[in-house]
Design a protein around this motif. Sequence first.
Motif, short mmCIF file in Angstrom:
data_model
loop_
_atom_site.label_atom_id
_atom_site.label_comp_id
_atom_site.label_asym_id
_atom_site.label_seq_id
_atom_site.Cartn_x
_atom_site.Cartn_y
_atom_site.Cartn_z
N ASP A 37 0.83 -1.21 0.00
CA ASP A 37 0.00 0.00 0.00
C ASP A 37 0.87 1.25 0.00
O ASP A 37 0.58 2.23 -0.69
N GLY A 38 1.92 1.21 0.80
CA GLY A 38 2.83 2.36 0.85
C GLY A 38 3.51 2.61 -0.49
O GLY A 38 3.63 3.76 -0.94
N ILE A 39 3.93 1.54 -1.14
CA ILE A 39 4.60 1.67 -2.44
C ILE A 39 3.63 2.22 -3.49
O ILE A 39 3.97 3.12 -4.26
N ALA A 49 9.84 9.80 -9.53
CA ALA A 49 10.78 9.94 -8.42
C ALA A 49 10.69 8.74 -7.49
O ALA A 49 11.70 8.16 -7.07
N ALA A 50 9.44 8.33 -7.19
CA ALA A 50 9.26 7.16 -6.32
C ALA A 50 9.71 5.89 -7.03
O ALA A 50 10.32 5.00 -6.41
N LEU A 51 9.42 5.81 -8.31
CA LEU A 51 9.79 4.61 -9.08
C LEU A 51 11.32 4.41 -9.06
O LEU A 51 11.81 3.29 -8.85
N LEU A 52 12.05 5.50 -9.26
CA LEU A 52 13.51 5.43 -9.21
C LEU A 52 13.99 5.02 -7.82
O LEU A 52 14.85 4.15 -7.66
N ALA A 193 6.22 -4.43 -6.56
CA ALA A 193 4.97 -3.65 -6.43
C ALA A 193 5.09 -2.31 -7.15
O ALA A 193 4.11 -1.78 -7.68
N GLN A 194 6.31 -1.74 -7.18
CA GLN A 194 6.49 -0.45 -7.84
C GLN A 194 6.23 -0.54 -9.35
O GLN A 194 5.66 0.39 -9.95
N ALA A 195 6.57 -1.65 -9.96
CA ALA A 195 6.31 -1.81 -11.39
C ALA A 195 4.80 -1.93 -11.64
O ALA A 195 4.26 -1.31 -12.57
N VAL A 196 4.13 -2.72 -10.80
CA VAL A 196 2.69 -2.89 -10.95
C VAL A 196 1.97 -1.55 -10.76
O VAL A 196 1.09 -1.18 -11.54
N ALA A 197 2.37 -0.81 -9.75
CA ALA A 197 1.74 0.50 -9.50
C ALA A 197 2.00 1.47 -10.65
O ALA A 197 1.11 2.21 -11.07
N ALA A 198 3.23 1.47 -11.17
CA ALA A 198 3.56 2.37 -12.29
C ALA A 198 2.72 2.02 -13.51
O ALA A 198 2.20 2.90 -14.20
N LEU A 199 2.56 0.73 -13.79
CA LEU A 199 1.75 0.32 -14.94
C LEU A 199 0.27 0.66 -14.73
O LEU A 199 -0.43 1.02 -15.66
N ALA A 200 -0.20 0.56 -13.50
CA ALA A 200 -1.62 0.82 -13.23
C ALA A 200 -1.94 2.32 -13.28
O ALA A 200 -2.97 2.72 -13.83
N TYR A 201 -1.08 3.13 -12.71
CA TYR A 201 -1.40 4.55 -12.60
C TYR A 201 -0.64 5.40 -13.60
O TYR A 201 -0.99 6.55 -13.84
N GLY A 202 0.43 4.86 -14.16
CA GLY A 202 1.24 5.64 -15.08
C GLY A 202 2.13 6.61 -14.32
O GLY A 202 1.80 7.08 -13.23
N THR A 203 3.31 6.86 -14.90
CA THR A 203 4.19 7.92 -14.40
C THR A 203 4.57 8.72 -15.65
O THR A 203 4.11 8.39 -16.75
N ALA A 204 5.41 9.73 -15.50
CA ALA A 204 5.81 10.49 -16.68
C ALA A 204 6.52 9.57 -17.69
O ALA A 204 6.42 9.76 -18.90
N ALA A 218 5.12 -12.45 -3.78
CA ALA A 218 4.02 -12.04 -2.91
C ALA A 218 3.74 -10.53 -3.02
O ALA A 218 2.59 -10.09 -2.94
N TYR A 219 4.79 -9.74 -3.25
CA TYR A 219 4.60 -8.30 -3.37
C TYR A 219 3.88 -7.94 -4.66
O TYR A 219 2.99 -7.10 -4.69
N VAL A 220 4.28 -8.61 -5.72
CA VAL A 220 3.62 -8.39 -7.01
C VAL A 220 2.15 -8.81 -6.92
O VAL A 220 1.25 -8.10 -7.39
N ALA A 221 1.90 -9.95 -6.29
CA ALA A 221 0.53 -10.44 -6.15
C ALA A 221 -0.32 -9.46 -5.34
O ALA A 221 -1.45 -9.13 -5.72
N ALA A 222 0.23 -8.97 -4.24
CA ALA A 222 -0.51 -8.02 -3.40
C ALA A 222 -0.76 -6.72 -4.16
O ALA A 222 -1.82 -6.10 -4.04
N ALA A 223 0.21 -6.28 -4.95
CA ALA A 223 0.03 -5.05 -5.73
C ALA A 223 -1.04 -5.24 -6.79
O ALA A 223 -1.86 -4.34 -7.02
N LYS A 224 -1.07 -6.40 -7.43
CA LYS A 224 -2.11 -6.65 -8.42
C LYS A 224 -3.49 -6.61 -7.77
O LYS A 224 -4.44 -6.04 -8.31
N ARG A 225 -3.59 -7.22 -6.60
CA ARG A 225 -4.87 -7.19 -5.88
C ARG A 225 -5.27 -5.74 -5.55
O ARG A 225 -6.43 -5.35 -5.64
#
Lengths: 431, 431
Positions: A37-39, A49-52, A193-204, A218-225
Motif C-alpha cells: 500500500d505504501g509503495i 521519483a518514487a519509481l527510481l 509492487a512499484q512496477a505494478v503501481a507504475a503500470l496501473a497509474y502511469g508515471t511520466a 508475494a509483493y507483485v501479487a498483493a500489488a495486483k490485488r
Amino acid sequence: MPEMLRLDASSADFDARLSELLDRAPEQSASVTQAVDGIVTGIRQRGDAALLEYTNRFDRRDVSVAADLEIPAAALASAWKRLPDELRAALETAATRIRAYARQQKLEDWEITDEYGNRLGQKVTAMDRVGVYVPGGKAAYPSSVLMNVIPAKVAGVPEVIMAVPCPDGELNDAVLGAAHLAGADRVFSIGGAQAVAALAYGTATVPAVDKIVGPGNAYVAAAKRAVFGRVGIDSIAGPSEIVVIGDGLTDPRWIAMDLFSQAEHDEDAQSILISPDAAYLDAVAKAMDERIAELPREKIVRASLQGRGALILVRDLAQAAEVSNRIAPEHLELSVAEPRELLERIRHAGAVFLGRHAPEAFGDYCAGPNHVLPTSRAARFSNPLGVYEFQKRSSLIDCTPEGARPLAAIAGRIADAEGLQAHAASARDRG
Amino acid sequence: MPEMLRLDASSADFDARLSELLDRAPEQSASVTQAVDGIVTGIRQRGDAALLEYTNRFDRRDVSVAADLEIPAAALASAWKRLPDELRAALETAATRIRAYARQQKLEDWEITDEYGNRLGQKVTAMDRVGVYVPGGKAAYPSSVLMNVIPAKVAGVPEVIMAVPCPDGELNDAVLGAAHLAGADRVFSIGGAQAVAALAYGTATVPAVDKIVGPGNAYVAAAKRAVFGRVGIDSIAGPSEIVVIGDGLTDPRWIAMDLFSQAEHDEDAQSILISPDAAYLDAVAKAMDERIAELPREKIVRASLQGRGALILVRDLAQAAEVSNRIAPEHLELSVAEPRELLERIRHAGAVFLGRHAPEAFGDYCAGPNHVLPTSRAARFSNPLGVYEFQKRSSLIDCTPEGARPLAAIAGRIADAEGLQAHAASARDRG
C-alpha cells in the motif's frame, strides 16, 4: 528417495488429509499488504521519483534518470542476435506454435435478429495497452515472455508494455531476446509492487495500461490485488502444481522425472501421483530415488516433494478423476491407455496432458497452449491465459421503430415494479 | 433545470476537466476494509454462529437457527404466484430473451492437429457451484436476479446459490419470484460482507461456491476483493453511467428521460450527453427542466446530475467517439442517423444502444444482453456478465509417440537455457 506423503483414498481420514495437503489458497500477509500500500501510494503521488527510489533500493541499482529504466528496442534486438543459433531456432518454433494455438482463441463478433427485427449482438475489441510482468533474477524465463506477450499481440493490442526487474542491473539475454521475438512494444527494467503501481497509474515515463498480466512474488501479487479495478488483472498466481494419474503402464522413470519437473520450480511447488496400482507407486518412488541424483536442483526438489508432494492410492481410475477434480490442478497428466475416456470425467484442470507421450514440459515450452494457468485450485473458476484475456466484448442493442414497441411495454412494466419511473418513461417514449 | 456541468472539447483545459469528472475509480476505504476483514475472519472461524450474529446485527433480524436463513423453494414458488399477471408475463418474456441471447455466448470445445499429428485443443466445462449476490432493501430488483442467474444456468452450473439480504426481515415478492423463474437452486436471506464470506468459505448451512457474482455496496465490494483467489469474482461494481452521443435529431425530451433513467439510480450515477450541436445541448437541458417534475425520484436525479452529470460540446461525431472512448462508459447510446458508422469508432463501452429507438432501459430489462456491465472505465478491460463467466477452459495437449519427438527437442533446448534440468530430462524422455 525423498520421503513423500502416502495417502489411500479408501482410508477414513482421506478427505481430511487431502484438504490439509491442499490448504494453501493464496493468503494475504498483513505486513506485505501494508508495505505494498505504501509503495502504491508513493508511485501515485510522486511518480517517476518514487519509481527510481524503490527500484534503486529494492533491486540494488543506481539509476538517476527515469528514462534510463526503459530498455531500448535496439538492445532487445542485439540480445536476440547474441543468443546461440540453436536456442533462437527453438524459441522461434515455440513462438510459431504458441501463435497458431492462440489464433484459435480469438473471440469474434456475432449478431442475432429477434422476431421484431431488432438486432442484438456482441462486438469484440482488443485492449489499447496492456502490461506484462515478467519475473527477473534467478527465475528469468524467456518462455514466460512468449506466453504472455504473444496472445496480447494476437489479440491485436497495439501497445504491450513489459516490465522485468533487473536486480543488481543484471539483464538476461534470453528474456530480452524473447521480448524482441514476441513483439513487446516497450520494455522497462522495473519490478515488484512499484512496477505494478507504475503500470496501473502511469508515471511520466511509464504509460498507464488497461490490464496487467504475469506472475510474480508475494509483493507483485498483493500489488495486483490492490490495483484491481483501476486496471484489469489476470489472476493471483500461487505455487505451481502437477497431478499425474497413472494406470501403471508408463515407464516409472518418466513419471519420476515429470514429478521432478514440477518440484524443481521451488519448495512450495506440488507434485502428486495418483494410481490404482500400489506397486506402481512404489516403482515410481524407486525411480525417483534413482534419478534424483541427475538433478542440479536436487535440494529444491527434495524439499518440495517432502513438504508438498504425495503418492495417492485409489480404487480405480474413476476415483482418480474424482480426487483430481477435488485438487483442480494447474497441470494434469493422464498417463493411461485411454486418456480420452478418462478426460470425460475431468471437470477442473488448467491444462490436461493426454497419454504417455505428453509430459507437462511440452506445455511449458512449445506445445502451443499457454503455460500461464490457474493455480491453487483456481481451475475451478478460471482460465488459462489466452487471447481472450486481451479482448473484451461490448453488447449491441439495435432496435427498429416497430421493434421498439413490444420492448417498451415489457421494460415499462418491470420498471414500474422496481419503482424506477424514469426507466419506465424512457422505455415508453419509444412505445 | 438542474445545473449541469458544461464542457467544450475545444477548450484548452478540456482534458483536465474531463479527467476530474471521471476520477472515481473504485477506491478502498481503510475503515471498510478493516471491518470487512474482521467479518471474513469471523465467518471463517465461527461459521454459522458468526453468520447469524452479523445478520441479526446488520439487518436488524432475530434468527436463532441458521437453517432458517434459507428461503425454501416453496416460498419462491408462492411469491411467483402472488405477482400480478402482467408483471409475471413481462418477466417471462424478459427471461426468454435473456436466455436466447445468453445461448449465443456459450464457449465451445475445439481442437487442432499439428503437422506431426499431435492434437491441441480446449475443453470447456461449467463451474460446479456459483453464488449470486442480489442487493436487498430499497434496491431489490427482480431484473438483477434474471440477469445474474440465467447465464449461470445456461452455462450448465448445477448449483446456483443466491444470497439476498432481508433488512428488517422484509422479503420482496418480485425478487423471490424472479429467483423461482430464473431457476436459482437455493436462496439464502443473507447479505453484506458476511454473505460473501459465507459463500467463499462455506459454513455448515451455506455451501462454499467457486465464484461469486453480482453487485453490492462498498462492504460487498471489499469482501469480494478480499476473497478473490479463494473464489472467482466478476468485477468490483461502481456507480452506474450513461453516455449519449446525439446528432441533434432525436426528440430532446427522449434524451432528457434517458439521462434521468441513469441519474435516478443514486446520487453517484453519471449521465453525460455529447453532441456537436450546441443548440441541441440547450434543447435537452430545457426538456430536462420540463420533464423532471414527472419524477418521484426528482431529488436523487437532481443531485446526480449536478454532482456528476455533464453536457459536452464537440466538433463532430468523430470527436464525440474519441471523448466517449476516454470515458469508456458502462452504457452508450448512439442517438444518431448512422449509428453503425459511428460504432466503428467506438472501442470501449459495456453496452452500445444503436439509433434513436434503443434507450438504455431496454437493455436494463428485456432486450436480451446482460445489464451487469463494467463500470468506472472498466469497459477498457472487462466484459458484460455472460455465460462465459460461468464456464472455464482447460487446455488439451495430446501427443503421439512420433509427434512427441520434435517437441522433446525444442522443449529440452529451452529448458536448458532456463536452467531447469528436470524439465529438459522429462521432455527428452519422450524424444
